[in-house]
Design an enzyme around this catalytic site. Sequence first.
Site, PDB file in Angstrom:
ATOM      1  CE  LYS A  13      -2.190  -0.780   3.878  1.00  0.00           C
ATOM      2  NZ  LYS A  13      -1.560  -2.040   4.349  1.00  0.00           N
ATOM      3  NE  ARG A  86      -3.465  -0.909  10.440  1.00  0.00           N
ATOM      4  CZ  ARG A  86      -2.498  -0.419   9.677  1.00  0.00           C
ATOM      5  NH1 ARG A  86      -2.615   0.743   9.094  1.00  0.00           N
ATOM      6  NH2 ARG A  86      -1.406  -1.119   9.471  1.00  0.00           N
ATOM      7  NE  ARG A 125       7.829  -2.587   5.811  1.00  0.00           N
ATOM      8  CZ  ARG A 125       6.529  -2.327   5.935  1.00  0.00           C
ATOM      9  NH1 ARG A 125       5.806  -2.024   4.877  1.00  0.00           N
ATOM     10  NH2 ARG A 125       5.951  -2.389   7.111  1.00  0.00           N
ATOM     11  NE  ARG A 169       2.971  -4.422  11.342  1.00  0.00           N
ATOM     12  CZ  ARG A 169       3.995  -4.376  10.475  1.00  0.00           C
ATOM     13  NH1 ARG A 169       5.135  -4.926  10.776  1.00  0.00           N
ATOM     14  NH2 ARG A 169       3.842  -3.775   9.320  1.00  0.00           N
TER      15      ARG A 169
HETATM   16  P1  ADP Z   1       1.650  -1.579   8.016  1.00  0.00           P
HETATM   17  O1  ADP Z   1       0.459  -1.349   7.132  1.00  0.00           O
HETATM   18  O2  ADP Z   1       2.817  -2.125   7.255  1.00  0.00           O
HETATM   19  O3  ADP Z   1       1.339  -2.351   9.253  1.00  0.00           O
HETATM   20  P2  ADP Z   1       1.548   1.169   8.980  1.00  0.00           P
HETATM   21  O4  ADP Z   1       2.649   2.134   8.936  1.00  0.00           O
HETATM   22  O5  ADP Z   1       0.334   1.439   8.153  1.00  0.00           O
HETATM   23  O6  ADP Z   1       2.211  -0.209   8.546  1.00  0.00           O
HETATM   24  O7  ADP Z   1       1.048   0.964  10.485  1.00  0.00           O
HETATM   25  C1  ADP Z   1       1.944   0.735  11.543  1.00  0.00           C
HETATM   26  C2  ADP Z   1       1.217   0.736  12.877  1.00  0.00           C
HETATM   27  O8  ADP Z   1       0.611   2.021  13.100  1.00  0.00           O
HETATM   28  C3  ADP Z   1       0.046  -0.250  13.011  1.00  0.00           C
HETATM   29  O9  ADP Z   1       0.472  -1.536  13.382  1.00  0.00           O
HETATM   30  C4  ADP Z   1      -0.788   0.442  14.101  1.00  0.00           C
HETATM   31  O10 ADP Z   1      -0.254   0.241  15.380  1.00  0.00           O
HETATM   32  C5  ADP Z   1      -0.629   1.912  13.771  1.00  0.00           C
HETATM   33  N1  ADP Z   1      -1.710   2.409  12.870  1.00  0.00           N
HETATM   34  C6  ADP Z   1      -1.546   2.881  11.610  1.00  0.00           C
HETATM   35  N2  ADP Z   1      -2.731   3.243  11.064  1.00  0.00           N
HETATM   36  C7  ADP Z   1      -3.671   2.988  12.005  1.00  0.00           C
HETATM   37  C8  ADP Z   1      -5.081   3.133  12.062  1.00  0.00           C
HETATM   38  N3  ADP Z   1      -5.797   3.607  11.011  1.00  0.00           N
HETATM   39  N4  ADP Z   1      -5.727   2.767  13.196  1.00  0.00           N
HETATM   40  C9  ADP Z   1      -5.044   2.284  14.251  1.00  0.00           C
HETATM   41  N5  ADP Z   1      -3.726   2.107  14.266  1.00  0.00           N
HETATM   42  C10 ADP Z   1      -3.024   2.460  13.165  1.00  0.00           C
END
Ligand code: ADP
Length: 214
Positions: A13, A86, A125, A169
Amino acid sequence: MNIILLGYPGSGKGTLAKDLSKTLDMVHVSTGDILRDEMAKKTPLGTEATSYMAGGRLVPDRLVMDMLKARLGTESRGLLFDGFPRTVAQAEALDAWFASRGQEIDAVVFLNVAESVVMARLGSRRTCTGCGKIYNVVSNPPAKEGVCDVCGKPLATREDDKVEVITRRIQVYKDQTEPLLAYYRASANFLEADGGKTPDAVTRDVLGLLRVKP
Ligand code: ADP
Ligand code: ZN
């Protein structure tokens, strides 16, 4: 145009969003990047988010919504959401917020990738500590090991890309984010792309799905 990208952590993404937002002149809204920025600046929000993120858990919906509204309240360009919503609660809050602003979601793009593939990708990564560019030591290494091609800063493994946290995750995605597929299949212009291809091919496919000429 407002677009949501959906898919496993590691489905590509972030890479796709960086490409698409340039091509389509949209704002790349990565809630993960914003949260990491808040953490780096040691804001109250960042401090509160730290333990959730390091453990691979989701930051509470309320914090995420307040943060986005504060950052995007005055933005007039199209929004390209990466990593948001999410949870179904976040999707509902986004619907309500957009409705109040007379805006809508034009497309939801699901990047479909097998679980085994994302596990492997996340483990290899690396992220640039300077500009945030994403590399992969197996499939997309920098020219010089450990150094960013673009800005020359060192690459690092994100705290939550450590093996123990990756498994959590993936489980959190299945439990809390996967229900969004059904939510948006029913309520939005739902598009699906094969995220197992190379980054360039994925971008081309998605532009095709969106009917935008590259
Ligand atoms: P990835 O999609 O590779 O897990 P992100 O950078 O999108 O990486 O997210 C990393 C972390 O940030 C998530 O595991 C969560 O803890 C937090 N996070 C990101 N976006 C959200 C969201 N929309 N709601 C809740 N937590 C979030
Ligand atoms: Zn860099």
